[in-house]
Design an enzyme around this catalytic site. Structure first.
Site, mmCIF file in Angstrom:
data_model
loop_
_atom_site.group_PDB
_atom_site.id
_atom_site.type_symbol
_atom_site.label_atom_id
_atom_site.label_comp_id
_atom_site.label_asym_id
_atom_site.label_seq_id
_atom_site.Cartn_x
_atom_site.Cartn_y
_atom_site.Cartn_z
ATOM 1 N N TYR A 39 0.788 -1.232 0.000
ATOM 2 C CA TYR A 39 0.000 0.000 0.000
ATOM 3 C C TYR A 39 0.819 1.281 0.000
ATOM 4 O O TYR A 39 0.257 2.371 -0.067
ATOM 5 C CB TYR A 39 -0.951 0.002 1.205
ATOM 6 C CG TYR A 39 -1.935 -1.136 1.150
ATOM 7 C CD1 TYR A 39 -3.009 -1.105 0.275
ATOM 8 C CD2 TYR A 39 -1.774 -2.267 1.951
ATOM 9 C CE1 TYR A 39 -3.901 -2.154 0.204
ATOM 10 C CE2 TYR A 39 -2.668 -3.320 1.896
ATOM 11 C CZ TYR A 39 -3.729 -3.256 1.019
ATOM 12 O OH TYR A 39 -4.613 -4.300 0.952
ATOM 13 N N HIS A 49 -8.713 1.245 -6.243
ATOM 14 C CA HIS A 49 -7.917 0.389 -5.363
ATOM 15 C C HIS A 49 -6.459 0.816 -5.450
ATOM 16 O O HIS A 49 -5.944 1.041 -6.550
ATOM 17 C CB HIS A 49 -8.050 -1.086 -5.750
ATOM 18 C CG HIS A 49 -9.446 -1.578 -5.586
ATOM 19 N ND1 HIS A 49 -9.989 -1.863 -4.355
ATOM 20 C CD2 HIS A 49 -10.424 -1.779 -6.498
ATOM 21 C CE1 HIS A 49 -11.253 -2.241 -4.523
ATOM 22 N NE2 HIS A 49 -11.532 -2.187 -5.806
#
Length: 146
Positions: free
Chosen positions: A22, A100
């Site tokens: 991430y 995303h």
């Protein structure tokens, strides 16, 4: 143009959680980048995050009452199974982009299915936090009728 950005479950942990997937930017940094982009583009933006499915459903329903033009949503893990969030998005009929941070198609097989993408304008996946900025660019483009 009025846009609601919804961050789903665990996204408040960005910068702490799995930086290899991430990235290192924390949640507040990403939200500030989104807010600055919206300000430059003269977009009224609200950012919301919850780890609770029902609260996200409530926020989507409020968007209808608040005359939101578009939603940018990262449902996170809810992407793969939340019929409740999918149905709320369908019920309010507000065009939305699914975002995303990671490329879900390069991850575990269960992450390859989205229950919300089939009713979205489109899906942006794998471009880190920049996916949110890409969604804003697209909505601006769409709003201008190009």
């Amino acid at each position: 143009m009025k846009v609601l950005v919804i961050h789903g479950v665990n996204l408040n942990m960005l910068g702490k959680r799995e930086p290899g997937i991430y990235g290192n930017k924390n949640f507040d940094d990403i939200n500030n980048i989104i807010k600055n982009k919206a300000k430059r583009e003269n977009i009224d933006i609200e950012i919301y995050q919850s780890n609770h499915e029902g609260e996200i459903v409530d926020k989507i329903q409020e968007a209808y009452d608040n005359a939101v033009d578009y939603i940018i949503i990262n449902p996170a893990a809810f992407t793969h199974y939340s019929i409740a969030i999918r149905d709320a998005l369908a019920a309010v009929n507000i065009p939305f982009v699914e975002v995303h941070i990671s490329n879900v198609y390069k991850r575990e097989k269960f992450r390859h299915k989205s229950v919300t993408a089939p009713i979205a304008i489109g899906q942006i996946t794998g471009f880190s936090y920049y996916g949110y900025l890409m969604a804003i660019d697209y909505l601006k483009y769409r709003e201008n009728g190009e």
